[in-house]
Design an enzyme around this catalytic site. Structure first.
Site, short mmCIF file in Angstrom:
data_model
loop_
_atom_site.label_atom_id
_atom_site.label_comp_id
_atom_site.label_asym_id
_atom_site.label_seq_id
_atom_site.Cartn_x
_atom_site.Cartn_y
_atom_site.Cartn_z
N ASP A 1 -10.25 -51.01 -14.59
CA ASP A 1 -10.63 -52.43 -14.51
C ASP A 1 -10.79 -52.77 -13.03
OD1 ASP A 1 -10.99 -55.18 -15.25
OD2 ASP A 1 -8.90 -55.58 -14.73
N SER A 2 -11.32 -53.95 -12.78
CA SER A 2 -11.45 -54.41 -11.40
C SER A 2 -10.08 -54.71 -10.78
CB SER A 2 -12.28 -55.68 -11.37
OG SER A 2 -11.67 -56.66 -12.20
N CYS B 1 -12.67 -53.76 -18.91
CA CYS B 1 -13.19 -54.85 -18.09
C CYS B 1 -14.42 -55.40 -18.79
CB CYS B 1 -13.56 -54.28 -16.72
SG CYS B 1 -14.38 -55.46 -15.63
N GLU C 1 -4.40 -63.02 -11.28
CA GLU C 1 -4.02 -62.05 -10.24
C GLU C 1 -2.95 -62.65 -9.32
OE1 GLU C 1 -5.27 -58.71 -9.33
OE2 GLU C 1 -6.17 -58.63 -11.32
N CYS D 1 -12.70 -61.48 -21.02
CA CYS D 1 -12.32 -60.82 -19.78
C CYS D 1 -10.89 -60.34 -20.00
CB CYS D 1 -12.39 -61.82 -18.63
SG CYS D 1 -11.58 -61.28 -17.12
N HIS E 1 -8.48 -60.05 -18.16
CA HIS E 1 -7.42 -60.80 -17.48
C HIS E 1 -6.90 -61.95 -18.36
CE1 HIS E 1 -8.70 -58.78 -13.82
NE2 HIS E 1 -7.69 -59.34 -13.17
#
Ligand code: DGL
Length: 271
Positions: free
Chosen positions: A12-13, A75, A153, A187, A189
Protein backbone atom coordinates in the site's frame (compact mmCIF):
# COMPACT_ATOMS: atom_id res chain seq x y z
CA UNK A 1 10.61 -23.49 -0.07
CA UNK A 2 7.51 -25.20 -1.45
CA UNK A 3 5.29 -22.91 -3.49
CA UNK A 4 2.55 -22.93 -0.86
CA UNK A 5 4.79 -21.80 1.99
CA UNK A 6 6.13 -18.80 0.13
CA UNK A 7 4.78 -15.56 1.63
CA UNK A 8 1.93 -13.41 0.38
CA UNK A 9 3.18 -9.96 -0.61
CA UNK A 10 0.94 -7.05 0.34
CA UNK A 11 1.57 -3.40 -0.47
CA UNK A 12 0.00 0.00 0.00
CA UNK A 13 1.06 3.62 -0.13
CA UNK A 14 1.30 3.58 3.65
CA UNK A 15 -0.23 1.88 6.63
CA UNK A 16 -3.80 1.59 5.25
CA UNK A 17 -3.01 -1.77 3.71
CA UNK A 18 -2.61 -3.15 7.22
CA UNK A 19 -6.42 -3.28 7.22
CA UNK A 20 -6.01 -5.99 4.58
CA UNK A 21 -3.35 -7.76 6.67
CA UNK A 22 -5.75 -7.71 9.63
CA UNK A 23 -8.37 -9.54 7.58
CA UNK A 24 -5.77 -11.88 6.05
CA UNK A 25 -4.71 -12.92 9.54
CA UNK A 26 -8.32 -13.66 10.37
CA UNK A 27 -9.17 -15.71 7.28
CA UNK A 28 -5.67 -17.12 6.56
CA UNK A 29 -3.91 -17.35 9.94
CA UNK A 30 -1.23 -19.76 8.70
CA UNK A 31 0.07 -17.66 5.84
CA UNK A 32 3.42 -15.91 5.89
CA UNK A 33 3.06 -12.26 4.94
CA UNK A 34 5.50 -9.63 3.72
CA UNK A 35 4.04 -6.13 3.89
CA UNK A 36 5.40 -3.06 2.21
CA UNK A 37 4.01 0.39 3.06
CA UNK A 38 5.41 3.19 0.93
CA UNK A 39 5.21 5.69 3.77
CA UNK A 40 8.03 7.70 2.20
CA UNK A 41 5.85 8.58 -0.80
CA UNK A 42 2.32 8.61 0.63
CA UNK A 43 -0.20 9.85 -0.45
CA UNK A 44 -0.69 8.10 -3.77
CA UNK A 45 -4.31 9.23 -3.95
CA UNK A 46 -3.52 12.82 -4.93
CA UNK A 47 -0.99 11.83 -7.60
CA UNK A 48 -1.52 11.31 -11.32
CA UNK A 49 -2.25 7.82 -12.63
CA UNK A 50 1.18 7.83 -14.36
CA UNK A 51 2.97 8.38 -11.06
CA UNK A 52 0.87 5.78 -9.23
CA UNK A 53 1.59 3.24 -12.00
CA UNK A 54 5.33 3.91 -11.70
CA UNK A 55 5.24 3.52 -7.91
CA UNK A 56 3.09 0.39 -8.11
CA UNK A 57 5.59 -1.28 -10.46
CA UNK A 58 8.45 -0.47 -8.07
CA UNK A 59 6.49 -1.73 -5.06
CA UNK A 60 5.66 -4.97 -6.86
CA UNK A 61 9.32 -5.50 -7.83
CA UNK A 62 10.33 -4.85 -4.22
CA UNK A 63 7.96 -7.60 -3.01
CA UNK A 64 9.10 -10.06 -5.68
CA UNK A 65 12.53 -10.16 -3.99
CA UNK A 66 10.88 -12.08 -1.17
CA UNK A 67 9.79 -14.91 -3.48
CA UNK A 68 6.13 -14.15 -2.83
CA UNK A 69 3.48 -16.51 -4.21
CA UNK A 70 0.82 -13.83 -4.61
CA UNK A 71 0.74 -10.03 -4.57
CA UNK A 72 -2.15 -8.06 -3.11
CA UNK A 73 -2.49 -4.40 -4.02
CA UNK A 74 -3.95 -3.37 -0.65
CA UNK A 75 -4.61 0.10 -1.99
CA UNK A 76 -7.73 1.39 -3.66
CA UNK A 77 -5.72 3.90 -5.67
CA UNK A 78 -3.28 1.34 -7.12
CA UNK A 79 -6.16 -1.05 -7.75
CA UNK A 80 -8.02 1.71 -9.62
CA UNK A 81 -5.31 2.85 -12.02
CA UNK A 82 -2.52 0.26 -12.00
CA UNK A 83 -4.22 -3.13 -11.79
CA UNK A 84 -3.08 -3.84 -15.36
CA UNK A 85 0.51 -4.11 -14.08
CA UNK A 86 -0.59 -7.58 -12.95
CA UNK A 87 0.04 -8.71 -16.54
CA UNK A 88 3.74 -7.96 -16.09
CA UNK A 89 4.09 -10.10 -12.97
CA UNK A 90 5.24 -13.72 -12.66
CA UNK A 91 2.80 -14.31 -9.77
CA UNK A 92 -0.97 -13.88 -9.37
CA UNK A 93 -2.29 -10.50 -8.29
CA UNK A 94 -5.34 -9.46 -6.31
CA UNK A 95 -6.73 -5.95 -6.24
CA UNK A 96 -9.46 -4.47 -4.07
CA UNK A 97 -11.93 -2.88 -6.51
CA UNK A 98 -13.53 -5.91 -8.16
CA UNK A 99 -14.38 -7.96 -5.03
CA UNK A 100 -15.51 -4.85 -3.16
CA UNK A 101 -17.87 -3.71 -5.92
CA UNK A 102 -19.31 -7.24 -6.04
CA UNK A 103 -19.98 -7.22 -2.28
CA UNK A 104 -21.58 -3.76 -2.45
CA UNK A 105 -23.95 -4.73 -5.26
CA UNK A 106 -24.93 -7.81 -3.27
CA UNK A 107 -25.51 -5.80 -0.08
CA UNK A 108 -27.51 -2.91 -1.55
CA UNK A 109 -31.27 -3.24 -1.50
CA UNK A 110 -32.17 0.09 -3.13
CA UNK A 111 -29.33 0.10 -5.71
CA UNK A 112 -27.98 3.40 -4.37
CA UNK A 113 -24.31 2.91 -3.52
CA UNK A 114 -21.84 5.45 -2.18
CA UNK A 115 -18.10 5.24 -2.85
CA UNK A 116 -15.52 6.90 -0.63
CA UNK A 117 -12.02 6.95 -2.08
CA UNK A 118 -9.01 9.07 -2.86
CA UNK A 119 -9.05 11.71 -5.61
CA UNK A 120 -7.30 9.44 -8.07
CA UNK A 121 -9.65 6.56 -7.29
CA UNK A 122 -12.77 8.70 -7.70
CA UNK A 123 -11.47 10.35 -10.88
CA UNK A 124 -10.81 6.92 -12.37
CA UNK A 125 -14.45 5.87 -11.71
CA UNK A 126 -13.09 2.37 -11.06
CA UNK A 127 -15.63 1.38 -8.40
CA UNK A 128 -18.44 3.12 -10.25
CA UNK A 129 -17.70 1.25 -13.48
CA UNK A 130 -17.31 -2.06 -11.64
CA UNK A 131 -20.68 -1.54 -9.91
CA UNK A 132 -22.42 -0.54 -13.14
CA UNK A 133 -21.03 -3.57 -14.94
CA UNK A 134 -22.81 -5.73 -12.33
CA UNK A 135 -26.01 -3.67 -12.08
CA UNK A 136 -26.54 -1.10 -14.79
CA UNK A 137 -29.51 0.36 -12.92
CA UNK A 138 -27.39 1.20 -9.87
CA UNK A 139 -27.01 4.80 -8.78
CA UNK A 140 -23.46 5.50 -7.66
CA UNK A 141 -22.49 8.56 -5.63
CA UNK A 142 -18.74 9.05 -5.36
CA UNK A 143 -16.88 11.25 -2.91
CA UNK A 144 -13.15 11.87 -2.81
CA UNK A 145 -11.98 12.03 0.81
CA UNK A 146 -8.25 12.81 0.66
CA UNK A 147 -8.21 14.28 4.17
CA UNK A 148 -9.18 10.91 5.67
CA UNK A 149 -5.81 9.51 4.58
CA UNK A 150 -3.92 12.25 6.41
CA UNK A 151 -6.11 11.88 9.53
CA UNK A 152 -5.58 8.12 9.65
CA UNK A 153 -1.81 8.31 9.08
CA UNK A 154 -1.68 10.91 11.87
CA UNK A 155 -3.55 8.60 14.22
CA UNK A 156 -6.61 10.84 14.64
CA UNK A 157 -8.86 7.84 14.66
CA UNK A 158 -10.50 7.68 18.08
CA UNK A 159 -14.26 7.29 17.79
CA UNK A 160 -14.87 10.66 19.45
CA UNK A 161 -12.23 12.60 17.51
CA UNK A 162 -13.88 15.95 16.80
CA UNK A 163 -11.86 16.87 13.74
CA UNK A 164 -12.26 13.51 12.03
CA UNK A 165 -15.98 13.43 12.89
CA UNK A 166 -16.55 16.92 11.46
CA UNK A 167 -14.60 16.02 8.31
CA UNK A 168 -16.55 12.80 7.89
CA UNK A 169 -19.89 14.58 8.30
CA UNK A 170 -18.99 16.92 5.48
CA UNK A 171 -17.78 14.16 3.16
CA UNK A 172 -20.79 11.92 3.87
CA UNK A 173 -23.53 14.53 3.53
CA UNK A 174 -24.09 14.23 -0.25
CA UNK A 175 -24.17 10.44 -0.04
CA UNK A 176 -26.71 10.44 2.77
CA UNK A 177 -28.83 13.07 1.03
CA UNK A 178 -28.88 10.83 -2.06
CA UNK A 179 -30.26 8.01 0.09
CA UNK A 180 -27.47 5.44 -0.33
CA UNK A 181 -27.99 2.25 1.69
CA UNK A 182 -24.48 0.92 1.09
CA UNK A 183 -21.14 2.71 1.24
CA UNK A 184 -17.83 1.36 -0.03
CA UNK A 185 -14.81 2.25 2.07
CA UNK A 186 -12.85 2.31 -1.16
CA UNK A 187 -9.51 3.23 0.33
CA UNK A 188 -7.78 0.79 2.65
CA UNK A 189 -7.07 3.55 5.15
CA UNK A 190 -10.76 4.14 5.81
CA UNK A 191 -11.61 1.03 7.87
CA UNK A 192 -9.54 2.67 10.64
CA UNK A 193 -12.34 5.24 11.04
CA UNK A 194 -15.27 3.00 10.23
CA UNK A 195 -16.86 3.53 13.66
CA UNK A 196 -16.92 7.29 13.10
CA UNK A 197 -18.42 6.77 9.64
CA UNK A 198 -20.96 4.25 10.96
CA UNK A 199 -22.04 6.58 13.76
CA UNK A 200 -22.80 9.31 11.21
CA UNK A 201 -24.54 7.00 8.71
CA UNK A 202 -26.71 5.17 11.22
CA UNK A 203 -27.97 1.62 11.07
CA UNK A 204 -29.67 1.83 7.69
CA UNK A 205 -26.36 1.99 5.84
CA UNK A 206 -24.08 -1.01 5.24
CA UNK A 207 -20.36 -0.26 5.07
CA UNK A 208 -18.27 -2.44 2.78
CA UNK A 209 -14.65 -2.79 3.83
CA UNK A 210 -12.38 -3.11 0.78
CA UNK A 211 -9.64 -4.67 2.94
CA UNK A 212 -11.90 -7.48 4.05
CA UNK A 213 -13.09 -8.18 0.51
CA UNK A 214 -9.51 -8.38 -0.81
CA UNK A 215 -8.57 -10.83 1.95
CA UNK A 216 -11.58 -13.02 1.20
CA UNK A 217 -10.65 -12.99 -2.49
CA UNK A 218 -7.08 -14.05 -1.61
CA UNK A 219 -8.38 -16.86 0.62
CA UNK A 220 -10.59 -18.13 -2.18
CA UNK A 221 -7.74 -18.01 -4.71
CA UNK A 222 -5.29 -19.89 -2.47
CA UNK A 223 -7.83 -22.56 -1.60
CA UNK A 224 -8.91 -23.11 -5.18
CA UNK A 225 -5.29 -23.40 -6.29
CA UNK A 226 -4.07 -25.60 -3.44
CA UNK A 227 -1.66 -22.91 -2.29
CA UNK A 228 -2.52 -22.62 1.40
CA UNK A 229 0.62 -22.10 3.44
CA UNK A 230 1.76 -23.21 6.83
CA UNK A 231 3.60 -20.50 8.69
CA UNK A 232 1.86 -17.49 10.14
CA UNK A 233 4.82 -15.10 10.30
CA UNK A 234 4.67 -11.51 9.15
CA UNK A 235 7.38 -9.01 8.34
CA UNK A 236 6.83 -5.35 7.63
CA UNK A 237 8.79 -2.93 5.49
CA UNK A 238 8.18 0.81 5.24
CA UNK A 239 10.00 3.47 3.23
CA UNK A 240 9.81 5.95 6.11
CA UNK A 241 8.93 5.69 9.77
CA UNK A 242 6.10 8.13 10.58
CA UNK A 243 5.91 9.40 14.16
CA UNK A 244 2.55 7.82 14.90
CA UNK A 245 3.57 4.54 13.26
CA UNK A 246 3.00 2.19 16.21
CA UNK A 247 -0.37 3.62 17.19
CA UNK A 248 -1.78 3.82 13.67
CA UNK A 249 -0.41 0.42 12.74
CA UNK A 250 -1.98 -1.14 15.81
CA UNK A 251 -5.41 0.30 15.05
CA UNK A 252 -5.33 -0.78 11.43
CA UNK A 253 -4.01 -4.21 12.29
CA UNK A 254 -6.34 -4.63 15.26
CA UNK A 255 -3.38 -5.75 17.42
CA UNK A 256 0.20 -4.62 18.05
CA UNK A 257 2.62 -5.17 15.17
CA UNK A 258 3.61 -8.84 15.44
CA UNK A 259 6.76 -9.03 13.39
CA UNK A 260 9.92 -7.24 12.50
CA UNK A 261 9.52 -3.73 11.06
CA UNK A 262 12.30 -2.54 8.78
CA UNK A 263 12.70 0.85 7.20
CA UNK A 264 14.08 0.61 3.68
CA UNK A 265 15.41 3.51 1.67
CA UNK A 266 13.47 4.65 -1.37
CA UNK A 267 16.61 4.01 -3.44
CA UNK A 268 16.23 0.36 -2.56
CA UNK A 269 12.56 0.40 -3.62
CA UNK A 270 13.25 2.25 -6.87
CA UNK A 271 15.97 -0.19 -8.02
N1 DGL B 1 -4.63 3.34 1.04
C1 DGL B 1 -4.68 3.94 -0.22
C2 DGL B 1 -5.93 3.62 -0.99
O1 DGL B 1 -6.52 2.63 -0.73
C3 DGL B 1 -4.28 5.30 -0.50
C4 DGL B 1 -4.08 6.42 0.35
C5 DGL B 1 -3.21 7.38 -0.39
O2 DGL B 1 -2.06 7.04 -0.59
O3 DGL B 1 -3.70 8.44 -0.81
O4 DGL B 1 -6.34 4.33 -1.86
Amino acid sequence: MGAANRPIGVFDSGLGGLSVVKELKRVLPYENIVYFGDTGRIPYGTKSPETVIKYARQDEQFLLQFNVKLIIAACGTVSSVAAFTADELPVPFIEVVTPTARAAVKASKNGKIGVLGTNTTVNSCSYKNAILSLNKEAEVVQMACPMFVELVESGWIERDDEVTTATAKRYLKPLLLAGVDTIILGCTHFPAIKDIIADICGEGVTLINSGEQAALEAAKYLKENGLNGNGGKASYYVSDRPQSFAKTAEILLGSPIDGEVKTVSLDEVKK
